[in-house]
Design an enzyme around this catalytic site. Sequence first.
Site, short mmCIF file in Angstrom:
data_model
loop_
_atom_site.label_atom_id
_atom_site.label_comp_id
_atom_site.label_asym_id
_atom_site.label_seq_id
_atom_site.Cartn_x
_atom_site.Cartn_y
_atom_site.Cartn_z
N GLU A 99 0.83 -1.21 0.00
CA GLU A 99 0.00 0.00 0.00
C GLU A 99 0.87 1.26 0.00
OE1 GLU A 99 -3.84 1.79 2.49
OE2 GLU A 99 -2.48 0.38 3.46
N LYS B 205 -9.19 2.75 -3.37
CA LYS B 205 -9.65 2.16 -2.11
C LYS B 205 -11.02 2.72 -1.75
CE LYS B 205 -7.88 1.57 2.65
NZ LYS B 205 -6.69 1.86 3.50
N CYS C 10 -6.02 -2.90 1.82
CA CYS C 10 -5.92 -2.82 3.27
C CYS C 10 -7.29 -2.92 3.96
CB CYS C 10 -5.17 -1.55 3.67
SG CYS C 10 -4.52 -1.60 5.38
#
Length: 288
Positions: A53, A126, A163
């Site tokens: 990430e 994301k 994540c």
Amino acid sequence: MPRILKSGLIQMSLPMTEGEGTMAEIKEAMIQKHLPLIEEAGRQGVQILCLQEIFSTPYFCPGQDSKWYASAEAVPGPTTERMAEYAKKYQMVMIVPVYERESAGVLYNTAAVIDADGTYLGKYRKNHIPHTNGFWEKFFFKPGNLGYPVFQTMYAKVGVYICYDRHFPDGARVLGLNGAEIVYNPSATVAGLSQYLWKLEQPAHAAANGYFMGCINRVGEEKPWNLGRFYGTSYFVDPRGQTIAQASEDQDELLIAEFDLDMIDEVRSTWQFFRDRRPETYEKLVEL
């Protein structure tokens, strides 16, 4: 013929941090530290490589310092174009997570997907953005607005989760329905409750949807934020939810695994994930 895929994950600690150089120097140091492992992946014949990430920067979200906005860049842009050279050199698909600047004040936590000929295929932003102690991500990132795309690469159909996304089964399901054969989850997460969930949630996604996953976490501690210990333990998991390769908790590492994508058809034929699904029984569960 079996569809054997060789894939790699890179977990990395931070070589230079705030106060030790300019923002440009910190980013360049992180990229330079990755390059030998990217080259090694290419030499070993890795066909799809995923980085962690926001791979070129510290995980700066424990603070709320707007100066880190300046580390964001266009996607496609300088870093993705640089990584595209390695993708083309080694005929290696690359998933490249970076801090994206779409326009002034419009910033995303993004992963670019680059095909094995160096072609930019697109990006995932994301979707689920945490905002809690130590993870003040809404200060830095807007929620994604591109849905859950799946990218047809030279070797496989690839999806990306990032994540905190992993805590939500809905997007993981959509990636499967959109045709993903392998889903990559580049992450930055520290020891504590997360470490237990790290070993639970993603194998569950893989088993529930009948695809492979490659899960990456950075390593080490990052000053001056001192959020805690990034515990690595990057791994690959198969469509039965079984871990097939795992990295260490504390070492910079290139993790490589080989697996047969035909296992997806075998598993899905056994459990009939898509035939037996009943979306008509789910649609009234939530009124939006």
